[in-house]
Design a protein around this motif. Structure first.
Motif, mmCIF file in Angstrom:
data_model
loop_
_atom_site.group_PDB
_atom_site.id
_atom_site.type_symbol
_atom_site.label_atom_id
_atom_site.label_comp_id
_atom_site.label_asym_id
_atom_site.label_seq_id
_atom_site.Cartn_x
_atom_site.Cartn_y
_atom_site.Cartn_z
ATOM 1 N N PHE A 80 0.830 -1.209 0.000
ATOM 2 C CA PHE A 80 0.000 0.000 0.000
ATOM 3 C C PHE A 80 0.865 1.261 0.000
ATOM 4 C CE2 PHE A 80 0.864 -0.305 4.523
ATOM 5 C CZ PHE A 80 0.948 1.016 4.925
ATOM 6 N N PHE A 81 1.986 1.176 0.727
ATOM 7 C CA PHE A 81 2.887 2.307 0.805
ATOM 8 C C PHE A 81 3.485 2.603 -0.574
ATOM 9 C CE2 PHE A 81 7.050 4.195 2.018
ATOM 10 C CZ PHE A 81 6.543 5.323 2.617
ATOM 11 N N PHE A 82 3.888 1.549 -1.226
ATOM 12 C CA PHE A 82 4.437 1.660 -2.561
ATOM 13 C C PHE A 82 3.417 2.290 -3.515
ATOM 14 C CE2 PHE A 82 6.049 -0.516 -6.498
ATOM 15 C CZ PHE A 82 7.194 0.269 -6.566
ATOM 16 N N GLY A 83 2.161 1.824 -3.397
ATOM 17 C CA GLY A 83 1.096 2.361 -4.236
ATOM 18 C C GLY A 83 0.890 3.853 -3.982
ATOM 19 N N ILE A 84 0.902 4.215 -2.711
ATOM 20 C CA ILE A 84 0.691 5.630 -2.371
ATOM 21 C C ILE A 84 1.819 6.492 -2.936
ATOM 22 C CG2 ILE A 84 0.647 7.261 -0.437
ATOM 23 C CD1 ILE A 84 -0.849 5.071 1.134
ATOM 24 N N ILE A 85 3.051 5.959 -2.832
ATOM 25 C CA ILE A 85 4.185 6.720 -3.385
ATOM 26 C C ILE A 85 3.994 6.937 -4.883
ATOM 27 C CG2 ILE A 85 6.650 6.646 -3.885
ATOM 28 C CD1 ILE A 85 7.065 5.185 -1.300
ATOM 29 N N LEU A 86 3.626 5.865 -5.574
ATOM 30 C CA LEU A 86 3.429 5.983 -7.021
ATOM 31 C C LEU A 86 2.347 7.010 -7.337
ATOM 32 C CD1 LEU A 86 3.682 2.440 -8.664
ATOM 33 C CD2 LEU A 86 5.390 4.244 -8.459
ATOM 34 N N ILE A 87 1.236 6.949 -6.582
ATOM 35 C CA ILE A 87 0.152 7.907 -6.822
ATOM 36 C C ILE A 87 0.673 9.319 -6.590
ATOM 37 C CG2 ILE A 87 -2.048 8.780 -5.935
ATOM 38 C CD1 ILE A 87 -2.886 5.969 -5.387
ATOM 39 N N GLN A 88 1.397 9.476 -5.482
ATOM 40 C CA GLN A 88 1.903 10.800 -5.135
ATOM 41 C C GLN A 88 2.781 11.362 -6.254
ATOM 42 O OE1 GLN A 88 0.703 12.052 -2.360
ATOM 43 N NE2 GLN A 88 1.587 13.986 -3.024
ATOM 44 N N ILE A 89 3.690 10.522 -6.737
ATOM 45 C CA ILE A 89 4.635 11.008 -7.755
ATOM 46 C C ILE A 89 3.965 11.163 -9.115
ATOM 47 C CG2 ILE A 89 6.769 10.518 -8.999
ATOM 48 C CD1 ILE A 89 7.741 9.018 -6.542
ATOM 49 N N PHE A 90 3.383 10.060 -9.601
ATOM 50 C CA PHE A 90 2.973 10.065 -11.008
ATOM 51 C C PHE A 90 1.560 10.594 -11.249
ATOM 52 C CE2 PHE A 90 6.339 6.903 -10.751
ATOM 53 C CZ PHE A 90 7.189 7.403 -11.715
ATOM 54 N N ALA A 91 0.727 10.530 -10.208
ATOM 55 C CA ALA A 91 -0.624 11.037 -10.417
ATOM 56 C C ALA A 91 -0.783 12.455 -9.875
ATOM 57 C CB ALA A 91 -1.642 10.095 -9.776
ATOM 58 N N VAL A 92 -0.374 12.622 -8.615
ATOM 59 C CA VAL A 92 -0.610 13.936 -8.004
ATOM 60 C C VAL A 92 0.400 14.984 -8.505
ATOM 61 C CG1 VAL A 92 -0.754 15.208 -5.847
ATOM 62 C CG2 VAL A 92 -1.640 12.863 -5.988
ATOM 63 N N SER A 93 1.721 14.668 -8.370
ATOM 64 C CA SER A 93 2.727 15.663 -8.743
ATOM 65 C C SER A 93 2.821 15.843 -10.255
ATOM 66 C CB SER A 93 4.099 15.276 -8.213
ATOM 67 O OG SER A 93 4.023 15.137 -6.825
ATOM 68 N N MET A 94 3.047 14.763 -10.946
ATOM 69 C CA MET A 94 3.274 14.856 -12.389
ATOM 70 C C MET A 94 1.972 14.948 -13.167
ATOM 71 S SD MET A 94 6.725 13.880 -12.773
ATOM 72 C CE MET A 94 7.846 12.588 -12.388
ATOM 73 N N GLY A 95 0.954 14.362 -12.609
ATOM 74 C CA GLY A 95 -0.325 14.398 -13.292
ATOM 75 C C GLY A 95 -0.385 13.548 -14.552
ATOM 76 N N TRP A 96 0.510 12.548 -14.624
ATOM 77 C CA TRP A 96 0.530 11.706 -15.834
ATOM 78 C C TRP A 96 -0.632 10.730 -15.869
ATOM 79 C CZ3 TRP A 96 6.381 9.994 -16.114
ATOM 80 C CH2 TRP A 96 7.150 11.137 -16.393
ATOM 81 N N PHE A 97 -1.002 10.249 -14.687
ATOM 82 C CA PHE A 97 -2.051 9.231 -14.637
ATOM 83 C C PHE A 97 -3.175 9.664 -13.702
ATOM 84 C CE2 PHE A 97 1.970 7.065 -15.473
ATOM 85 C CZ PHE A 97 1.672 6.478 -16.693
#
Ligand SMILES: Nc1ncnc2c1ncn2[C@@H]1O[C@H](COP(=O)(O)OP(=O)(O)O)[C@@H](O)[C@H]1O
Ligand code: SF4
Ligand SMILES: [Mg+2]
Lengths: 316, 341
Positions: free
Chosen positions: A147-164
């Motif tokens: 879950f932690f890994f998933g949250i990190i990915l969301i934080q980086i690629f979805a929230v910050s970068m907005g790619w996904f």
């Protein structure tokens, strides 16, 4: 081989029956009024009405009569109703299953290709760069919770970068949007499963490559790639396939965490919410499904093992 | 004898293994010559490095091994043409080395139980090498040859048995399959590492006779590793006695049996049954235990167990002495003879 497959399939039937009986008895023991999940709550009327209904539907019949009726209804696709939402369970499942299976299969395929691939290369080039990087990755991958890994990915690629997109399965936009929604959860699952698989594939392959029959194969003068693929890989795959197949029920039954993190509308979220709400009928059916997926996994293990190993295929 | 009649010549072979960051010497300065169309036996207690020696020669070594040699010359004879290969210079799994494995050098490995791949039919496993080295050969032709080889080796019902898997074979039958696999490409040199340990005595004799007749009829050469002195007496032309990674005595069969000289050889001959040994004679065991190769000190490796041991035996490296032409002994008891290497 066909005979073997049919035999294994037939063996699954009594097991499924036993499991369903256990589930049914479990349901009985909870003491929940069966009417509440057989009849959509908004259709329920007065007490006499219900009693008549009870008689009509055979709810006063002995346990086994009812059990067999329940099984035969399920065989016809009628799983009863959720006591919380009142929706037919078959409908809930029909919506949720594809979402979970989609995620599970994609993650399974990718993690198998990447995990086995890197594992085999690490074994052949033992202590090489790939082996080293793989070792580091495995330690990191096994120590970070999913879950932690998933949250990190969301934080980086979805929230910050907005790619996904941040969660959910499909937003308007057709196939492309569907793939976009899949990328992060599939990546999370794939990477966390890779870590274990990679090391296991590597160690198995190393064992096999040190065995006597590999030396025999080399003593024939055949090229090294044939030694690796034909004599090494095929033998190393037997134990690895067992792990991969049993990933399937784990992915279906244990998808709770990943589906919660990514708000993925799959079986996992249903299992979680029905447990919280005490929605017994849904719990029963999903339990049955997870049990069935374990049976399917062990069936697949049997078939693959038989394909790869003549002792299993021809024995007894 | 022409020098080209030496089919395999090994000079100063040294093999060690790295384990726990330590390097343990297992084979030390082994030099040997295999004469064409003869059998060379290597004898010695288990663990003395016989298998490691031959595996080093054919370059089938695990990754933690370090092999060094001045040269390992193989003289390939095709008709009248002789080509020399230095195996020590070849890549272990490179093209040239692979081309020699099978048609030039056949290996019979020690343990038949684990030497066959469990997932392939035995016939296919034997045919694999044949097809590899004869790209034009059809599967049918290969099958015929495998069948013929199985028949020669006394595997009953070969037409059906080639389609069986290793687990369906008994130990003795597996051993024959392993031998078939080594001989199928008709190699110049057969290296047989305790090839008959899994077989009963009559079968042993049969198989050995077969290998022997092959050797004499087709001018093949054999390196035979065995514990069985009876087998040595029957098969060997020359004998190497190994102890703790060194050749301690080398000579013809007559030298070794009629004039065993090294204290270890004498003890060895007293400790193993020899064909034709007088009835009722008791076997002796060699006193003491084989030392741990990691803990060996300088001097003679046999010193701790040797009845003749004296102070100078504990120093340096013991050279070999030629006690009669072609008979070498690595023991200071013979230091009045000419020192050879
Ligand atoms: N891969 C290896 N790594 C470390 N030591 C080894 C390896 N293979 C063999 N040895 C050691 O080498 C010694 C000689 O073994 P071997 O040649 O098999 O003896 P034998 O004369 O019975 O054939 C033994 O002490 C064994 O422990
Ligand atoms: S050199 Fe010395 S210790 Fe070694 S075998 Fe000869 S007499 Fe014995
Ligand atoms: Mg050995």
């Amino acid at each position: 081989m066909l005979k073997f497959i049919i035999k294994k399939l037939l063996q699954m039937i009594p097991m499924l029956l036993v499991i369903s009986l256990l589930v049914f008895i479990g349901l009985e023991l909870t003491g929940i009024d069966p009417l509440s999940y057989m009849v959509s709550p908004d259709m329920a009327g007065s007490a006499e009405n219900l009693e008549r209904l009870r008689e009509q539907m055979g709810l006063n019949d002995p346990l086994f009569t009812r059990y067999f009726r329940w099984v035969s209804e399920m065989l016809r696709g009628d799983f009863g109703y959720s006591i919380v939402s009142g929706t037919p369970i078959s409908q809930i499942i029909a919506v949720r299953i594809p979402a979970t299976i989609e995620l599970a299969l994609l993650a399974l395929v990718f993690s198998t290709i990447i995990g086995v691939g890197i594992g085999i290369v690490s074994a052949i080039k033992q202590n090489g760069i790939i082996d080293y990087v793989g070792r580091v990755f495995a330690v990191v991958g096994q120590s970070i919770p999913q879950f932690f890994f998933g949250i990190i990915l969301i934080q980086i690629f979805a929230v910050s970068m907005g790619w996904f997109p941040v969660g959910q399965r499909i937003s308007p936009g057709g196939n492309w949007s569907r793939i976009q929604h899949l990328v992060l959860p599939v990546t999370t699952l794939t990477l966390s499963m890779c870590a274990v698989l990679m090391r296991y594939a590597r160690n198995t392959m190393l064992d096999v490559m040190n065995s006597d029959y590999i030396k025999t194969a080399r003593s024939k003068g055949i090229p090294e790639w044939k030694v690796i693929i034909k004599h090494g890989f095929r033998n190393a795959m037997r134990p690895v396939l067992v792990i991969i197949c049993f990933r399937l029920p784990m992915l279906i039954g244990g998808s709770v965490v990943i589906e919660s993190v990514f708000s993925w509308p799959g079986i996992g979220t249903i299992i979680a919410s029905s447990v919280i709400a005490g929605d017994m009928p849904v719990i029963m059916v999903t339990t049955l499904m997870v049990a069935a997926s374990i049976l399917v996994a062990s069936f697949l293990v049997d078939v693959f093992t038989a394909l790869l190993d003549p002792r299993v295929r021809l024995g007894d | 004898m022409n020098e080209k009649d030496i089919v395999l010549s090994v000079k100063n072979l040294n093999t060690s293994f790295i384990s726990d960051r330590k390097e343990i010497k297992i084979v030390k300065n082994v030099s040997l010559d295999l004469k064409r169309a003869t059998t060379l036996a290597i004898v010695g207690e288990s663990g003395c490095g016989k298998s490691v020696t031959v595996h080093s020669i054919v370059k089938l070594m695990p990754k933690n091994a370090r092999v060094k040699a001045d040269y390992i010359l193989y003289n390939q004879k095709r008709g009248d043409k002789i080509t020399e290969f230095d195996l020590s210079k070849l890549e272990p799994y490179g093209k040239e080395m692979r081309a020699l494995r099978g048609p030039d050098i056949g290996m019979v490995f020690q343990d038949p139980m684990s030497s066959l791949n469990p997932v392939y039919k035995v016939g296919d496993q034997v045919a694999e090498g044949l097809l590899e080295h004869n790209p034009k050969m059809s599967k049918e032709e290969a099958k015929e040859q495998v069948l013929a080889m199985f028949r020669e080796l006394g595997i009953p019902d070969p037409e059906n048995r080639i389609n069986d898997f290793p687990y369906q074979f008994s130990g003795g039958m597996k051993q024959r399959v392993v031998i078939a696999l080594a001989m199928i490409c008709n190699p110049e040199i057969i290296i047989a590492d305790e090839p008959t340990t899994a077989l009963d005595v009559t079968i042993q004799a049969q198989i050995m006779e077969l290998m022997k007749s092959l050797q004499t009829e087709k001018n093949k050469s054999i390196i035979l590793i065995t514990h069985n002195m009876g087998l040595v007496a029957e098969m060997a032309d020359e004998v190497c006695v190994m102890y703790m990674g060194r050749i301690v005595e080398f000579g013809t069969l007559e030298h070794i049996f009629n004039n065993p000289s090294h204290p270890y050889t004498k003890a060895l001959l007293r400790s193993v049954p020899v064909l034709g040994m007088e009835e009722g004679r008791l076997l002796e065991t060699i006193p003491g235990i084989t030392p741990n190769p990691a803990e060996l000190k300088e001097g003679c490796e046999f010193a701790d167990r040797c009845p003749d041991c004296r102070d100078e035996c504990r120093k340096g490296t013991i050279p070999a002495f030629e006690v009669e032409p072609g008979h070498k002994v690595r023991c200071l008891n013979f230091n009045s003879f000419k020192e050879v290497d």
